[in-house]
Design a protein around this motif. Structure first.
Motif, short mmCIF file in Angstrom:
data_model
loop_
_atom_site.label_atom_id
_atom_site.label_comp_id
_atom_site.label_asym_id
_atom_site.label_seq_id
_atom_site.Cartn_x
_atom_site.Cartn_y
_atom_site.Cartn_z
N PHE A 237 43.43 37.91 39.75
CA PHE A 237 43.79 39.27 39.33
C PHE A 237 42.56 40.13 39.11
O PHE A 237 42.33 41.13 39.78
N PHE A 238 41.73 39.70 38.17
CA PHE A 238 40.57 40.52 37.82
C PHE A 238 39.56 40.59 38.96
O PHE A 238 38.94 41.61 39.20
N GLY A 239 39.41 39.49 39.64
CA GLY A 239 38.46 39.44 40.75
C GLY A 239 38.86 40.40 41.86
O GLY A 239 38.02 41.11 42.41
N THR A 240 40.15 40.42 42.19
CA THR A 240 40.60 41.31 43.26
C THR A 240 40.35 42.77 42.90
O THR A 240 39.73 43.52 43.66
N LEU A 241 40.83 43.13 41.70
CA LEU A 241 40.64 44.52 41.27
C LEU A 241 39.15 44.86 41.18
O LEU A 241 38.70 45.91 41.62
N GLY A 242 38.39 43.93 40.58
CA GLY A 242 36.96 44.15 40.39
C GLY A 242 36.24 44.34 41.72
O GLY A 242 35.45 45.28 41.90
N SER A 243 36.53 43.45 42.66
CA SER A 243 35.86 43.56 43.96
C SER A 243 36.20 44.87 44.65
O SER A 243 35.33 45.53 45.22
#
Ligand code: UDP
Ligand code: MG
Length: 320
Positions: A237-243
């Motif tokens: 979740f966070f990785g996708t949004l962050g990237s």
């Protein structure tokens, strides 16, 4: 001793007037139907005479059992404790205020035992509640249906029936009693049914929940949807949004820098980089992106440390 057919679990907070009638009615229905039972009354820190009533009742009938909290912890905690100790093949929860009718017990029991449901939730189709409660409740159930994909009309109905295994597998924490079907589904109990049940007006006492229930209920819904999806893989979740955020910021930065260099090389009049709105968008994108990524990474680290206990459920085994 063999398991009783039914455990009735009743969370209660200051319900002294209702208890005697509630217990008598339950006992009558259970014995008329020849069902071996236990009634587990969980006193959620009442400060009226509820506990004394429970004690008196238990003296007369060993199938009546009680747990008393030292203080008020909330309905979820009370249900959770009841679930930990109950032994009936079918577990039925019921509010103590007699808004739920014990006459529904045989029908619920049959749906679990004969029709193979893991869980059956009551549906108070015709409600005896003030309009300030019925309208938000409708909306709330609609949203909960959307989030959970479970086709129930009345998530928060106090009257519910479960196979013993279901209640032994779920942990009702915080104020998650509103979302037990969600918790059950998450643990892999998919056959969740619904039964229209009679709803009655509260006879004694008053409701223990105010309007804040809808705000908290909605926030809990967000948490539980999020947790059931991403608890074990927060980085997704966070990785996708962050990237994504980082990438957008990064591309914009490159564009701005390229424009600037190109402009200078062509001898054009160029704006200062900090003069352009795009620069700030790029900046925010990059910073937020890194933050989100970090949040995901930290969540993964925490995950790694917490053991996987009770994270998955085994349905059956052969030869083991
Ligand atoms: N209850 C509880 N702990 C609390 C609040 C409520 O055990 O902190 C019990 C309450 O005694 C009742 C049930 O939960 O048996 C449902 O509460 P209530 O009837 O007040 O809710 P409503 O019917 O208004 O949704
Ligand atoms: Mg009630």
């Amino acid at each position: 001793m063999p398991n009783p057919d039914i455990s009735i679990v009743v969370p209660l907070y200051n319900e002294e007037e209702s208890l005697p009638e509630l217990i008598a009615w339950n006992k009558r229905v259970l014995s008329e139907n020849g069902l071996a039972y236990e009634i587990i009354l969980v006193d959620d820190g009442s400060d009226d005479r509820s506990w004394e009533v429970i004690r008196q009742q238990a003296e007369q009938d060993p199938n009546i059992k009680g747990i008393r909290f030292r203080r008020n912890y909330g309905k979820s905690a009370a249900l959770n404790e009841g679930f930990k100790v109950c032994t009936g093949n079918v577990v039925i929860t019921m509010d103590a205020d007699m808004q739920d009718s014990p006459d529904e017990i045989p029908g619920l029991y049959k749906m679990i035992r004969k029709e193979g449901f893991d869980m059956v939730s009551g549906w108070k189709k015709k409600r005896f509640d003030p309009i300030t409660k019925t309208i938000p409740t409708k909306l709330f159930n609609k949203v909960a249906r959307g989030f959970s994909g479970i086709k129930l009309h009345d998530f928060n109905c106090g009257l519910k029936a479960y196979r013993l295994e279901v209640v032994q597998s779920i942990d009702v924490y915080g104020e998650m009693h509103r979302y037990i079907p969600f918790l059950a589904k998450w643990k892999g109990f998919k056959k969740i049914g619904e039964k229209v049940v009679e709803h009655r007006a509260r006879k004694f006492g008053s409701t223990k929940f105010g309007l804040e229930r809808f705000v908290y209920g909605f926030l809990d819904l967000l948490s539980i949807s999020f947790i059931t999806k991403f608890k074990r893989r927060p980085m997704h979740f966070f990785g996708t949004l962050g990237s994504l955020s980082f990438l957008v910021g990064f591309i914009i930065s490159l564009t701005i820098i390229f424009q600037k260099i190109y402009g200078i090389s062509q001898g054009l009049k160029v704006r200062d980089i900090v003069d352009q709105p795009l620069f700030y968008i790029a900046l925010v994108g990059i910073i937020v992106g890194v933050q989100l990524f970090l949040a995901g990474y930290l969540a993964e680290l925490i995950n790694l440390d917490s053991n996987n206990k009770s994270e998955y459920q085994i349905g059956e085994r052969i030869g083991l």
